[in-house]
Motif scaffolding. Sequence first.
Motif, PDB file in Angstrom:
ATOM      1  N   GLU A  37       1.054  -1.403  -0.052  1.00 31.65           N
ATOM      2  CA  GLU A  37      -0.083  -0.002   0.095  1.00 31.65           C
ATOM      3  C   GLU A  37       0.809   1.266   0.042  1.00 31.65           C
ATOM      4  OE1 GLU A  37      -2.409  -0.488   3.420  1.00 31.65           O
ATOM      5  OE2 GLU A  37      -3.998  -1.699   2.381  1.00 31.65           O
ATOM      6  N   THR A  38       1.723   1.140   0.849  1.00 28.97           N
ATOM      7  CA  THR A  38       2.860   2.534   0.821  1.00 28.97           C
ATOM      8  C   THR A  38       3.395   2.644  -0.659  1.00 28.97           C
ATOM      9  OG1 THR A  38       3.285   1.905   3.093  1.00 28.97           O
ATOM     10  CG2 THR A  38       4.847   3.286   1.953  1.00 28.97           C
ATOM     11  N   LEU A  39       3.980   1.407  -1.259  1.00 32.45           N
ATOM     12  CA  LEU A  39       4.705   1.661  -2.322  1.00 32.45           C
ATOM     13  C   LEU A  39       3.570   2.293  -3.504  1.00 32.45           C
ATOM     14  CD1 LEU A  39       6.929  -1.070  -2.841  1.00 32.45           C
ATOM     15  CD2 LEU A  39       7.746   1.053  -2.602  1.00 32.45           C
ATOM     16  N   ARG A  40       2.543   1.863  -3.522  1.00 31.80           N
ATOM     17  CA  ARG A  40       1.355   2.174  -4.462  1.00 31.80           C
ATOM     18  C   ARG A  40       0.948   3.643  -4.188  1.00 31.80           C
ATOM     19  NH1 ARG A  40      -1.214  -1.432  -7.488  1.00 31.80           N
ATOM     20  NH2 ARG A  40      -3.141  -0.117  -7.494  1.00 31.80           N
ATOM     21  N   ARG A  41       0.866   4.258  -2.879  1.00 28.59           N
ATOM     22  CA  ARG A  41       0.498   5.786  -2.487  1.00 28.59           C
ATOM     23  C   ARG A  41       1.531   6.441  -3.016  1.00 28.59           C
ATOM     24  NH1 ARG A  41      -2.908   9.526  -2.207  1.00 28.59           N
ATOM     25  NH2 ARG A  41      -2.356  10.909  -0.428  1.00 28.59           N
ATOM     26  N   GLY A  42       2.854   5.956  -2.934  1.00 28.99           N
ATOM     27  CA  GLY A  42       3.917   7.015  -3.392  1.00 28.99           C
ATOM     28  C   GLY A  42       3.882   7.077  -4.915  1.00 28.99           C
ATOM     29  N   ALA A  61      12.522  -8.153  -1.917  1.00 31.45           N
ATOM     30  CA  ALA A  61      11.791  -6.803  -2.313  1.00 31.45           C
ATOM     31  C   ALA A  61      11.635  -6.676  -3.496  1.00 31.45           C
ATOM     32  CB  ALA A  61      13.150  -5.906  -1.662  1.00 31.45           C
ATOM     33  N   GLU A  62      12.345  -7.250  -4.455  1.00 34.48           N
ATOM     34  CA  GLU A  62      11.677  -7.205  -6.152  1.00 34.48           C
ATOM     35  C   GLU A  62      10.309  -7.685  -6.133  1.00 34.48           C
ATOM     36  OE1 GLU A  62      15.977  -7.161  -8.516  1.00 34.48           O
ATOM     37  OE2 GLU A  62      15.140  -9.007  -7.773  1.00 34.48           O
ATOM     38  N   SER A  63      10.119  -8.790  -5.310  1.00 28.18           N
ATOM     39  CA  SER A  63       8.923  -9.631  -5.570  1.00 28.18           C
ATOM     40  C   SER A  63       7.624  -8.593  -4.888  1.00 28.18           C
ATOM     41  CB  SER A  63       9.019 -10.881  -4.885  1.00 28.18           C
ATOM     42  OG  SER A  63      10.012 -11.911  -5.537  1.00 28.18           O
ATOM     43  N   LEU A  64       7.921  -8.257  -3.802  1.00 25.84           N
ATOM     44  CA  LEU A  64       6.992  -7.312  -3.329  1.00 25.84           C
ATOM     45  C   LEU A  64       6.842  -5.954  -4.169  1.00 25.84           C
ATOM     46  CD1 LEU A  64       6.417  -6.379   0.481  1.00 25.84           C
ATOM     47  CD2 LEU A  64       6.510  -4.475  -1.400  1.00 25.84           C
ATOM     48  N   VAL A  65       7.622  -5.588  -4.780  1.00 23.09           N
ATOM     49  CA  VAL A  65       7.705  -4.573  -5.863  1.00 23.09           C
ATOM     50  C   VAL A  65       6.635  -4.656  -6.824  1.00 23.09           C
ATOM     51  CG1 VAL A  65       8.735  -2.915  -7.615  1.00 23.09           C
ATOM     52  CG2 VAL A  65       9.681  -3.198  -5.289  1.00 23.09           C
ATOM     53  N   ALA A  66       6.969  -6.194  -7.615  1.00 28.15           N
ATOM     54  CA  ALA A  66       6.281  -6.456  -8.572  1.00 28.15           C
ATOM     55  C   ALA A  66       4.617  -6.339  -8.257  1.00 28.15           C
ATOM     56  CB  ALA A  66       6.454  -8.003  -8.725  1.00 28.15           C
ATOM     57  N   GLU A  67       4.320  -6.933  -6.965  1.00 29.96           N
ATOM     58  CA  GLU A  67       2.977  -6.854  -6.250  1.00 29.96           C
ATOM     59  C   GLU A  67       2.358  -5.678  -6.418  1.00 29.96           C
ATOM     60  OE1 GLU A  67       1.381  -9.434  -3.235  1.00 29.96           O
ATOM     61  OE2 GLU A  67       3.477 -10.308  -3.255  1.00 29.96           O
ATOM     62  N   ALA A  68       3.245  -4.756  -6.043  1.00 33.96           N
ATOM     63  CA  ALA A  68       2.953  -3.230  -5.839  1.00 33.96           C
ATOM     64  C   ALA A  68       2.372  -2.553  -6.982  1.00 33.96           C
ATOM     65  CB  ALA A  68       3.745  -2.313  -5.114  1.00 33.96           C
ATOM     66  N   ILE A  69       3.261  -2.863  -8.306  1.00 32.99           N
ATOM     67  CA  ILE A  69       2.941  -2.108  -9.367  1.00 32.99           C
ATOM     68  C   ILE A  69       2.419  -3.078 -10.600  1.00 32.99           C
ATOM     69  CG2 ILE A  69       5.041  -0.850  -8.748  1.00 32.99           C
ATOM     70  CD1 ILE A  69       6.585  -2.302 -10.850  1.00 32.99           C
ATOM     71  N   HIS A  70       1.828  -3.871 -10.278  1.00 34.84           N
ATOM     72  CA  HIS A  70       1.333  -4.860 -11.239  1.00 34.84           C
ATOM     73  C   HIS A  70       0.282  -4.301 -12.409  1.00 34.84           C
ATOM     74  CE1 HIS A  70      -2.090  -5.199  -8.246  1.00 34.84           C
ATOM     75  NE2 HIS A  70      -2.740  -5.520  -9.680  1.00 34.84           N
ATOM     76  N   ASP A  71      -0.231  -3.289 -11.774  1.00 33.38           N
ATOM     77  CA  ASP A  71      -1.268  -2.613 -12.797  1.00 33.38           C
ATOM     78  C   ASP A  71      -0.992  -1.339 -13.075  1.00 33.38           C
ATOM     79  OD1 ASP A  71      -1.775  -1.538 -10.255  1.00 33.38           O
ATOM     80  OD2 ASP A  71      -3.790  -1.733 -10.645  1.00 33.38           O
ATOM     81  N   CYS A  72       0.205  -0.896 -12.648  1.00 34.93           N
ATOM     82  CA  CYS A  72       0.795   0.559 -13.071  1.00 34.93           C
ATOM     83  C   CYS A  72       2.339   0.443 -13.351  1.00 34.93           C
ATOM     84  CB  CYS A  72       0.564   1.440 -11.682  1.00 34.93           C
ATOM     85  SG  CYS A  72       1.261   0.974 -10.426  1.00 34.93           S
ATOM     86  N   ARG A  73       2.815  -0.667 -13.983  1.00 37.87           N
ATOM     87  CA  ARG A  73       4.120  -0.616 -14.425  1.00 37.87           C
ATOM     88  C   ARG A  73       4.693   0.403 -15.221  1.00 37.87           C
ATOM     89  NH1 ARG A  73       8.522   0.022 -15.442  1.00 37.87           N
ATOM     90  NH2 ARG A  73       9.931  -1.032 -16.217  1.00 37.87           N
ATOM     91  N   GLU A  74       3.727   0.888 -16.127  1.00 39.97           N
ATOM     92  CA  GLU A  74       4.349   2.027 -17.414  1.00 39.97           C
ATOM     93  C   GLU A  74       4.414   3.326 -16.403  1.00 39.97           C
ATOM     94  OE1 GLU A  74       5.568   1.367 -19.960  1.00 39.97           O
ATOM     95  OE2 GLU A  74       5.260  -0.621 -19.666  1.00 39.97           O
ATOM     96  N   GLN A  75       4.112   3.420 -15.242  1.00 38.86           N
ATOM     97  CA  GLN A  75       3.915   4.616 -14.609  1.00 38.86           C
ATOM     98  C   GLN A  75       5.399   4.863 -13.667  1.00 38.86           C
ATOM     99  OE1 GLN A  75       0.424   5.672 -12.311  1.00 38.86           O
ATOM    100  NE2 GLN A  75      -0.955   4.489 -13.828  1.00 38.86           N
TER     101      GLN A  75
END
Length: 285
Positions: A37-42, A61-75
């Motif tokens: 949630e924190t990464l997505r809010r950022g 950490a990389e695996s968690l980032v993948a979950e956070a940006i799964h629907d906003c990678r291009e941003q």
Amino acid sequence: MTISRTVCLQDGTQLPALGQGTWGIGDDPTKRVSEIETLRRGVELGMSVIDSAEMYGDGNAESLVAEAIHDCREQVFLISKVLPHHASGDRLLQSVEQSLQRLNTDYLDLYLLHWRGCTPLQKTIEGLEQLRQGGMIRRWGVSNLDVDDMNDLLSCQSAKNCQVNQILYHLASRGSELVLQPYLNQHQILMMSYSPLAQAGRLQNQLLASDVLRQIADRHDADPFQIMLAWCIRSGQVLAIPKASSVAHVDRNAKAVRIELGQDELSLLDQVFPAPEYKVPLDII
């Protein structure tokens, strides 16, 4: 509110002056939802640079980032780093493939050599250039390289494509200001600041105990951490990547871009936390 203050890579890419670090996230399952949630809010706030590394939690950490940006990678401007003993040949290719798999993406916007090891820099550059030309990474850079290392790097073929040097830089760690920062500016290599709030511990406690820092924070209706971030990005030539521990924390970090420190305030901070007057070794944690 979105991040409006930017910095520029030598290829013309504009990036927000504040991004997000991920050192220490992904290891505690009880914090996973909050960290995502924190990464997505950022990202929502415009802190779209996310920095990670294969070393962080052995890939967690990389695996968690993948979950956070799964629907906003291009941003997202996505960064990872390769360990020095993986930094050439088949090992480099394997490392980037594994990072891409964990991050669930086809490419990295930036790939960094985490620090200098025994692998010849020319071999590392050759590998990074192959990855760039093959589309697995779009840019490459380095981390934790001091001036002598940068001189060695820039003597190599294709070294002109180095975009970034990511180093430790905060109010109580200013050794890079005397020689390294002017050198990077001269060669149009962006400086990224990791741990811009100082790692929790003695140095951070020393900063927070400063009456001057608290007084300046009060003037701006801010907290000392926001002043530390505003100070770090004051020149327009530094991209800071603080890690946030909660949505409220990342909200506070984002507000630092609104703070413009006056020359009198910068002078007061110089008096309390002076830069060294002579060249010192680059701080690394």
